[in-house]
Design an enzyme around this catalytic site. Structure first.
Site, PDB file in Angstrom:
ATOM      1  N   HIS A  57       0.858  -1.186   0.000  1.00  0.00           N
ATOM      2  CA  HIS A  57       0.000   0.000   0.000  1.00  0.00           C
ATOM      3  C   HIS A  57       0.894   1.235   0.000  1.00  0.00           C
ATOM      4  CE1 HIS A  57      -3.859  -1.996   1.781  1.00  0.00           C
ATOM      5  NE2 HIS A  57      -3.264  -2.774   0.877  1.00  0.00           N
ATOM      6  N   GLU A  59       1.114   3.906   1.808  1.00  0.00           N
ATOM      7  CA  GLU A  59       1.670   4.329   3.091  1.00  0.00           C
ATOM      8  C   GLU A  59       2.798   3.396   3.540  1.00  0.00           C
ATOM      9  OE1 GLU A  59      -2.809   5.298   3.153  1.00  0.00           O
ATOM     10  OE2 GLU A  59      -1.512   3.728   2.364  1.00  0.00           O
ATOM     11  N   CYS A  87      -5.796   2.452   5.771  1.00  0.00           N
ATOM     12  CA  CYS A  87      -6.488   1.219   6.135  1.00  0.00           C
ATOM     13  C   CYS A  87      -5.912   0.704   7.456  1.00  0.00           C
ATOM     14  CB  CYS A  87      -6.324   0.180   5.020  1.00  0.00           C
ATOM     15  SG  CYS A  87      -4.680  -0.595   4.992  1.00  0.00           S
ATOM     16  N   CYS A  90      -2.134  -0.025   7.218  1.00  0.00           N
ATOM     17  CA  CYS A  90      -1.318   1.183   7.071  1.00  0.00           C
ATOM     18  C   CYS A  90      -1.321   2.009   8.352  1.00  0.00           C
ATOM     19  CB  CYS A  90      -1.812   2.003   5.884  1.00  0.00           C
ATOM     20  SG  CYS A  90      -1.554   1.146   4.307  1.00  0.00           S
TER      21      CYS A  90
END
Length: 160
Positions: A57, A59, A87, A90
């Site tokens: 992801h 991040e 999320c 993250c």
């Protein structure tokens, strides 16, 4: 430049990264920038589908890059700018990296509306392991306990 202007500039960059790399086929529409003391430490974008890594992801990618850049696992004092509310994975990564602040543009509800719904994971986390939809079984082992005991007694450990 004011704090708000800095936030706006870095957040705009995270959004630009999300569009650029989404359009180039790197992954979903997510971007992130990590800044400390006015210096951009790293940028990241979603690379899930281009690397076949479900943890890639934006991040997490940015956190990994920033930690390599500063040669330490703590990003204390840094701000994570994300094109979307992080999320659960993250967000946990931001806590583990000790970022001091998160600023995001789109919300998790807006992400859910385009097919990125994390509510299931948020609902699963507080459940006892035996009630989660992903079977989680406790299987105690003495050798596993011995490793923890060795860590507890390790004189030269690096705490994190």
């Amino acid at each position: 430049m004011s704090h708000r202007e800095d936030d706006d500039r870095h957040l705009a960059r995270a959004v630009a990264l999300s569009r650029e790399h989404m359009e180039n086929g790197a992954g979903g529409p997510f971007g992130a920038v990590i800044v400390r003391d006015g210096v951009v430490l790293a940028e990241g974008w979603n690379e899930v589908t281009s690397t076949n890594d479900p943890t890639a992801h934006a991040e997490v990618v940015a956190i990994r890059r920033a930690c390599r850049e500063v040669s330490e696992f703590s990003l204390k004092g840094a701000t994570l700018y994300a094109s979307c509310e992080p999320c659960p994975m993250c967000l946990a990564s931001a806590y583990w990296a000790r970022v001091s602040r998160v600023v995001y543009a789109n919300t998790r509800d807006e992400a859910a509306a385009i097919g990125f719904d994390d509510s299931f994971i948020y609902d699963e986390i507080p459940l006892p392991p035996e009630r989660r939809s992903l079977p989680c079984e406790h299987s105690p082992r003495e050798d596993a306990k011995a490793v923890f005991e060795a860590w507890l007694n390790k004189a030269d450990k690096i705490r994190y």
